[in-house]
Design an enzyme around this catalytic site. Structure first.
Site, mmCIF file in Angstrom:
data_model
loop_
_atom_site.group_PDB
_atom_site.id
_atom_site.type_symbol
_atom_site.label_atom_id
_atom_site.label_comp_id
_atom_site.label_asym_id
_atom_site.label_seq_id
_atom_site.Cartn_x
_atom_site.Cartn_y
_atom_site.Cartn_z
ATOM 1 N N ALA A 156 0.628 -1.228 -0.101
ATOM 2 C CA ALA A 156 -0.162 0.235 -0.052
ATOM 3 C C ALA A 156 0.857 1.222 -0.041
ATOM 4 O O ALA A 156 0.675 2.211 -0.584
ATOM 5 C CB ALA A 156 -0.954 -0.070 1.070
ATOM 6 N N TYR A 157 1.903 1.370 0.765
ATOM 7 C CA TYR A 157 2.719 2.473 0.864
ATOM 8 C C TYR A 157 3.471 2.540 -0.421
ATOM 9 O O TYR A 157 3.465 3.713 -0.869
ATOM 10 C CB TYR A 157 3.732 2.071 1.989
ATOM 11 C CG TYR A 157 4.846 3.328 2.187
ATOM 12 C CD1 TYR A 157 4.231 4.484 3.135
ATOM 13 C CD2 TYR A 157 6.012 3.173 1.895
ATOM 14 C CE1 TYR A 157 5.317 5.464 3.290
ATOM 15 C CE2 TYR A 157 6.926 4.179 2.291
ATOM 16 C CZ TYR A 157 6.539 5.185 2.963
ATOM 17 O OH TYR A 157 7.471 6.084 3.423
ATOM 18 N N ALA A 158 4.192 1.733 -0.925
ATOM 19 C CA ALA A 158 4.779 1.812 -2.402
ATOM 20 C C ALA A 158 3.764 2.318 -3.270
ATOM 21 O O ALA A 158 4.340 3.306 -4.174
ATOM 22 C CB ALA A 158 5.189 0.281 -2.717
ATOM 23 N N ALA A 160 1.149 4.237 -3.003
ATOM 24 C CA ALA A 160 0.830 5.740 -2.792
ATOM 25 C C ALA A 160 2.288 6.434 -3.071
ATOM 26 O O ALA A 160 2.172 7.578 -3.775
ATOM 27 C CB ALA A 160 0.795 5.957 -1.237
ATOM 28 N N LYS A 161 3.350 5.972 -2.654
ATOM 29 C CA LYS A 161 4.777 6.807 -3.077
ATOM 30 C C LYS A 161 4.984 6.901 -4.444
ATOM 31 O O LYS A 161 5.522 7.827 -4.972
ATOM 32 C CB LYS A 161 5.896 6.330 -2.226
ATOM 33 C CG LYS A 161 5.817 6.646 -0.773
ATOM 34 C CD LYS A 161 5.814 8.064 -0.384
ATOM 35 C CE LYS A 161 5.892 8.398 1.031
ATOM 36 N NZ LYS A 161 5.699 9.792 1.143
#
Length: 254
Positions: A156-158, A160-161
């Site tokens: 999820a973080y990847a 978004a980034k």
């Protein structure tokens, strides 16, 4: 740290400026003469950062709010301009993170990281644009080497980034005509979150450090903040649409 003048007369807005990398960036920008507005959800953390800036002779204003709420973002930008009269530098640092393996990642995980990351960045950039046009200012968005490398448990973080990096490149093309520069930095810094993670996963800390050619994690102010201060100064006036990997060489290829 000795005060400089590279950013004298400029105003910077730093989201998530109460701790970690955001705090380091805010301190470094203030040290170069910028008036700084820091935002975040926790007033006590903002107050602590603000006190440090004032002790060093800097100018600072705090705004409590959630970048995941469009109304709060608009208010952050409006208060910046009302307090200091302009907006020259926008640093989109705030970001919530969820770590799970891909098959365990939920829609809610993705929604949280997108709302606090690329959507918040998008909203802040839109709100700031009229003021950045006037100042021919600069935007710095925060990416992540974990996303660039596709590290396990960062789905999820990847997502978004990397969305933020795509948005940055589009803005660099569209806003160059206004003299606005838009860049990304991907830091590897020993923030409170990183310290807590490494304390809980010592084997991961050993692995990460072994993969950094410079042999250490970055300092939020000295390594990341000062680099951002240089990036938004006139020293880097011809750079836009770029991704700066501020992570000690961790993502070297070849």
């Amino acid at each position: 740290m000795e005060r400089g003048t590279r950013l004298a007369g400029k105003t910077a807005l730093v989201t998530g400026g109460g701790q970690g990398v955001g705090r380091g960036i805010a301190l470094a920008l203030a040290a170069e003469g910028a008036a700084v507005v820091i935002t975040g959800r926790t007033e006590s953390k903002l107050k602590d950062t603000a006190e440090r800036i004032v002790e060093r002779g800097g100018r600072v204003h705090t705004v409590v709010g959630d970048v995941g709420e469009r109304g709060d973002v608009d208010r952050m930008v409006a208060e910046t301009v009302r307090e200091f009269g302009s907006l020259d530098v926008l640093v989109n640092n705030a970001q919530s993170s969820v770590q799970r393996r891909l098959e365990e990642t939920s829609y809610d995980d993705v929604e949280l990281t997108y709302r606090s990351g690329p959507l918040a960045t998008f909203h802040a950039m839109q709100a700031a644009l009229p003021h950045l046009k006037t100042s021919r200012g600069s935007v710095v968005n925060l990416g992540s080497s974990a996303a660039v490398q596709g590290e396990a448990t960062f789905a999820a973080y990847a997502m978004a980034k990397e969305a933020i990096r795509g948005l940055t490149r589009v803005a660099a093309r569209e806003w160059g005509t206004y003299g606005i520069r838009v860049n990304v930095v991907c830091p590897a810094a020993l923030s409170p979150a990183a310290e807590a993670y490494f304390a809980a996963h010592p084997e991961k800390a050993e692995h990460v450090l072994a993969g950094i050619p410079l042999g250490r994690m970055g300092d939020p102010e000295a390594d990341i903040g000062r680099a951002v201060a240089a990036l938004v100064s006139d020293d880097m006036v011809y750079l836009t649409g770029a991704t700066l990997m501020l992570e000690g060489g961790r993502t070297l290829i070849g």
